[in-house]
Design a protein around this motif. Structure first.
Motif, PDB file in Angstrom:
ATOM      1  N   LEU A  51      -7.681 -12.482   6.961  1.00 47.79           N
ATOM      2  CA  LEU A  51      -8.169 -11.102   7.069  1.00 47.79           C
ATOM      3  C   LEU A  51      -9.051 -10.935   8.306  1.00 47.79           C
ATOM      4  CD1 LEU A  51      -8.857 -10.265   3.329  1.00 47.79           C
ATOM      5  CD2 LEU A  51      -7.168  -9.163   4.815  1.00 47.79           C
ATOM      6  N   LEU A  60      -7.293  -2.141   9.320  1.00 55.25           N
ATOM      7  CA  LEU A  60      -8.359  -2.040   8.316  1.00 55.25           C
ATOM      8  C   LEU A  60      -9.201  -0.800   8.583  1.00 55.25           C
ATOM      9  CD1 LEU A  60      -9.626  -5.753   8.307  1.00 55.25           C
ATOM     10  CD2 LEU A  60      -8.083  -4.700   6.658  1.00 55.25           C
ATOM     11  N   GLU A  64     -13.457  -1.543   5.258  1.00 62.12           N
ATOM     12  CA  GLU A  64     -12.792  -2.835   5.075  1.00 62.12           C
ATOM     13  C   GLU A  64     -13.199  -3.832   6.150  1.00 62.12           C
ATOM     14  OE1 GLU A  64      -8.712  -1.253   2.858  1.00 62.12           O
ATOM     15  OE2 GLU A  64      -8.802  -1.354   5.053  1.00 62.12           O
ATOM     16  N   LYS A  90     -11.592  -7.384  -4.624  1.00 62.14           N
ATOM     17  CA  LYS A  90     -11.332  -6.611  -3.408  1.00 62.14           C
ATOM     18  C   LYS A  90     -10.677  -7.494  -2.348  1.00 62.14           C
ATOM     19  CE  LYS A  90     -11.364  -2.923  -0.947  1.00 62.14           C
ATOM     20  NZ  LYS A  90     -10.481  -1.816  -1.291  1.00 62.14           N
ATOM     21  N   LEU A  94      -7.058  -6.708  -0.743  1.00 64.67           N
ATOM     22  CA  LEU A  94      -6.829  -6.593   0.704  1.00 64.67           C
ATOM     23  C   LEU A  94      -5.801  -7.614   1.183  1.00 64.67           C
ATOM     24  CD1 LEU A  94     -10.368  -6.042   2.268  1.00 64.67           C
ATOM     25  CD2 LEU A  94      -8.404  -4.532   2.446  1.00 64.67           C
ATOM     26  N   ARG A  97      -2.324  -6.677   0.052  1.00 67.30           N
ATOM     27  CA  ARG A  97      -1.801  -5.521   0.784  1.00 67.30           C
ATOM     28  C   ARG A  97      -1.286  -5.921   2.174  1.00 67.30           C
ATOM     29  NH1 ARG A  97      -5.697  -1.333   2.549  1.00 67.30           N
ATOM     30  NH2 ARG A  97      -6.789  -1.966   0.668  1.00 67.30           N
ATOM     31  N   HIS A  98      -1.949  -6.860   2.807  1.00 65.89           N
ATOM     32  CA  HIS A  98      -1.587  -7.199   4.184  1.00 65.89           C
ATOM     33  C   HIS A  98      -0.718  -8.453   4.332  1.00 65.89           C
ATOM     34  CE1 HIS A  98      -4.044  -4.059   5.977  1.00 65.89           C
ATOM     35  NE2 HIS A  98      -4.955  -4.347   5.080  1.00 65.89           N
TER      36      HIS A  98
END
Length: 100
Positions: A51, A60, A64, A90, A94, A97-98
């Motif tokens: 991330l 983001l 985020e 969270k 995240l 999602r990515h």
């Protein structure tokens, strides 16, 4: 004798339907387990590092980015195990999602 054929046919059809439904459910469970297992095999540290790589992109939101920066600080301090349940959820969201 013919009176026995109808109940027997119903039983055979019912068993066949149960077998097909069972196979379908087994495939769904296996697919879900594979997805969950692959996500669980990624460590918290790895998720944070991946991330962190998104910080220089527009992928983001500002919130985020701030959240990921705070996770990077926690990681560098060696306190990843002290993340709260909400932070871990969270992070997982995240990451999913990515990278899922």
């Amino acid at each position: 004798m013919s009176w026995m054929i109808a109940p027997l046919a119903v039983a055979v059809i019912s068993i066949g339907a149960m077998v097909l439904a069972g196979r379908s459910m087994a495939r769904q469970i296996a697919a879900q387990a594979t997805t969950e297992e692959s996500r669980m095999l990624v460590s918290t540290t790895t998720m944070i590092k991946r991330l962190e790589g998104l910080l220089g992109t527009g992928d983001l939101s500002e919130w985020e980015k701030s959240f990921v920066r705070s996770l990077v600080d926690v990681q560098k301090a060696g306190k990843v195990t002290q993340l709260t349940g909400a932070q871990v959820e969270k992070l997982d969201e995240l990451y999913g999602r990515h990278f899922a």
